[in-house]
Write a protein that holds these residues in place. Sequence first.
Motif, PDB file in Angstrom:
ATOM      1  N   LEU A  40      76.211  27.355  46.629  1.00 45.21           N
ATOM      2  CA  LEU A  40      75.147  28.301  46.329  1.00 45.21           C
ATOM      3  C   LEU A  40      73.833  27.847  46.952  1.00 45.21           C
ATOM      4  CD1 LEU A  40      74.595  30.046  42.921  1.00 45.21           C
ATOM      5  CD2 LEU A  40      72.668  29.095  44.137  1.00 45.21           C
ATOM      6  N   ARG A  41      73.527  26.562  46.833  1.00 50.35           N
ATOM      7  CA  ARG A  41      72.288  26.039  47.414  1.00 50.35           C
ATOM      8  C   ARG A  41      72.306  26.152  48.940  1.00 50.35           C
ATOM      9  NH1 ARG A  41      72.840  20.678  43.915  1.00 50.35           N
ATOM     10  NH2 ARG A  41      71.832  21.305  41.983  1.00 50.35           N
ATOM     11  N   GLU A  86      71.567  29.726  49.846  1.00 50.99           N
ATOM     12  CA  GLU A  86      70.147  30.017  49.644  1.00 50.99           C
ATOM     13  C   GLU A  86      69.296  29.391  50.748  1.00 50.99           C
ATOM     14  OE1 GLU A  86      70.046  30.401  44.747  1.00 50.99           O
ATOM     15  OE2 GLU A  86      69.615  28.473  45.708  1.00 50.99           O
ATOM     16  N   ARG A 138      69.608  31.358  53.952  1.00 50.11           N
ATOM     17  CA  ARG A 138      68.814  32.584  53.864  1.00 50.11           C
ATOM     18  C   ARG A 138      67.329  32.296  54.043  1.00 50.11           C
ATOM     19  NH1 ARG A 138      72.290  34.950  48.716  1.00 50.11           N
ATOM     20  NH2 ARG A 138      73.911  35.985  49.953  1.00 50.11           N
ATOM     21  N   ASP A 139      66.881  31.164  53.516  1.00 46.76           N
ATOM     22  CA  ASP A 139      65.475  30.788  53.700  1.00 46.76           C
ATOM     23  C   ASP A 139      65.156  30.560  55.179  1.00 46.76           C
ATOM     24  OD1 ASP A 139      64.947  30.962  51.004  1.00 46.76           O
ATOM     25  OD2 ASP A 139      65.141  28.808  50.633  1.00 46.76           O
ATOM     26  N   THR A 184      78.271  36.754  50.710  1.00 47.45           N
ATOM     27  CA  THR A 184      79.218  35.869  50.032  1.00 47.45           C
ATOM     28  C   THR A 184      80.472  36.641  49.631  1.00 47.45           C
ATOM     29  OG1 THR A 184      78.054  36.205  47.930  1.00 47.45           O
ATOM     30  CG2 THR A 184      77.476  34.254  49.231  1.00 47.45           C
ATOM     31  N   ALA A 190      70.672  32.103  38.965  1.00 50.51           N
ATOM     32  CA  ALA A 190      71.156  32.071  40.350  1.00 50.51           C
ATOM     33  C   ALA A 190      72.650  32.373  40.407  1.00 50.51           C
ATOM     34  CB  ALA A 190      70.860  30.710  40.977  1.00 50.51           C
ATOM     35  N   GLU A 211      73.277  36.142  39.626  1.00 50.39           N
ATOM     36  CA  GLU A 211      72.977  37.005  40.772  1.00 50.39           C
ATOM     37  C   GLU A 211      74.059  36.883  41.838  1.00 50.39           C
ATOM     38  OE1 GLU A 211      69.529  37.748  44.162  1.00 50.39           O
ATOM     39  OE2 GLU A 211      69.224  36.248  42.600  1.00 50.39           O
ATOM     40  N   ALA A 212      74.525  35.650  42.081  1.00 52.63           N
ATOM     41  CA  ALA A 212      75.581  35.452  43.073  1.00 52.63           C
ATOM     42  C   ALA A 212      76.857  36.183  42.668  1.00 52.63           C
ATOM     43  CB  ALA A 212      75.847  33.965  43.261  1.00 52.63           C
ATOM     44  N   THR A 216      67.874  19.896  46.562  1.00 55.39           N
ATOM     45  CA  THR A 216      66.449  20.124  46.765  1.00 55.39           C
ATOM     46  C   THR A 216      65.702  19.063  45.977  1.00 55.39           C
ATOM     47  OG1 THR A 216      66.864  22.500  46.956  1.00 55.39           O
ATOM     48  CG2 THR A 216      64.579  21.808  46.592  1.00 55.39           C
ATOM     49  N   ARG A 275      67.779  21.587  52.593  1.00 54.88           N
ATOM     50  CA  ARG A 275      67.082  22.416  53.580  1.00 54.88           C
ATOM     51  C   ARG A 275      67.324  21.887  54.991  1.00 54.88           C
ATOM     52  NH1 ARG A 275      61.465  21.461  50.749  1.00 54.88           N
ATOM     53  NH2 ARG A 275      62.468  19.410  50.838  1.00 54.88           N
TER      54      ARG A 275
END
Length: 425
Positions: A26-27, A30, A33-34, A41, A56, A59-60, A216, A396
């Motif tokens: 999931l991270r 994300e 997408r950033d 997905t 999170a 929503e996924a 993160t 990231r």
Amino acid sequence: MSSPSKLPRIAYLTGQYPEVSLTFILREVEALRDLGAEVLTCSIRRTPPEQHPGPAEKEAAATTFHVLEVARNPARLLAAQAYLITRPGRYFATLMLALRSGAPGIKARAYQLIFFIEATILARHLEAEKVTHLHNHFVFGSATVAMLTSELTGIPYSFTLHGPADLFEPTRWRLDAKTARAKFVSTISHFARSQLMFFSDPAHWDKIRIIHCGVTPALYETAAGPALPPRSPDEIRLLFVGRLAPVKGLRVLLAALTELSDLPNLRLVLVGDGPDRARLEAAAAPLGDRVTFTGYLSQTEVAQALQACDIFVLPSFAEGVPVVLMEALASEKPVIATQVAGVGELVEEGQSGFLVPPGDAETLADRIRTLVGDPELRAAMGQHGRAKVVTDFDIRIEAARLATLFAGAAGEDIRPAPHARDGDR
């Protein structure tokens, strides 16, 4: 960072998504997408609500395409076949690939047919969504579906190999064929890469790269919240986070805690759930209130729990490079983990924590005792561990490395340079 180049429209596939134990995926999504990537997905099956403890995950779950739900609808299943049979060469070539790339036996062949049917559903969905790259995590059934979907559509695919389970049955899951047909393979460690090299043709070794899972770091700087019960001023708290399953070696940890009965202020908190919970609760009963079971916690609650502990312990019999160890180190906590697979690529012995032999309760107890009695060592290890995570395991940066592979701009680097967005140069 490397020069920016256009990212494809990406679909992510796993057997089950989202799932509490797969928050790293999931991270990663994300973070991509950033970077400006379009990521859809997909999951073979829908996960139950208890796997969605935080916003999170919820929503996924709501936005993920579920292959089996469509496959169980006769009209949509037939529509997928009618759509794809218009290209009979690809259709039947993929069917033959499915049949010859499975394990021997009638049952295995039946599963390959199921994977083929799932691939037809996914193929139509990806073409409707104009996806131009398919990426799969793990090497099991969903990776077979990804390979077959690529064959049906011509959409290139890749996969991430984690371990250790990915490596238990390399012949059954045809790591050789999947690697040969993939555009690239991402492995989470040098150890995982070396194992895939062992099971694949040297002609394809250049496509096997290393992209760490990551966290993160900023999420693990916050003050402790209400995720765990209040603690007394002199309490030393051990924390475990993970699936309550035999592979995690928790009986060894309970045995070590029993050996430390002369440390009455030592407490153990077990975060997570799983098939072994009832048996573990029974095994922990003689320890009384020294052991607490919390069940599943959200990502935020896990971060709070890490801030509220003193030592993180992961006594597993098998691991890849556990994300939960990254989370603990990012929280500036010393860790004690077993010396298995790629764990030593993250935990530096004597610097950010201790590495102990798997199954060795005596050594585990000794290392716990050392850290309990030395708060300065705990602090120094925590600081060293966080620095390691910030440098090598920031999601990231790792997602940006993966984006370089998606963009086809990785060159020959085993660890690709991070992809740069337009305007970031």
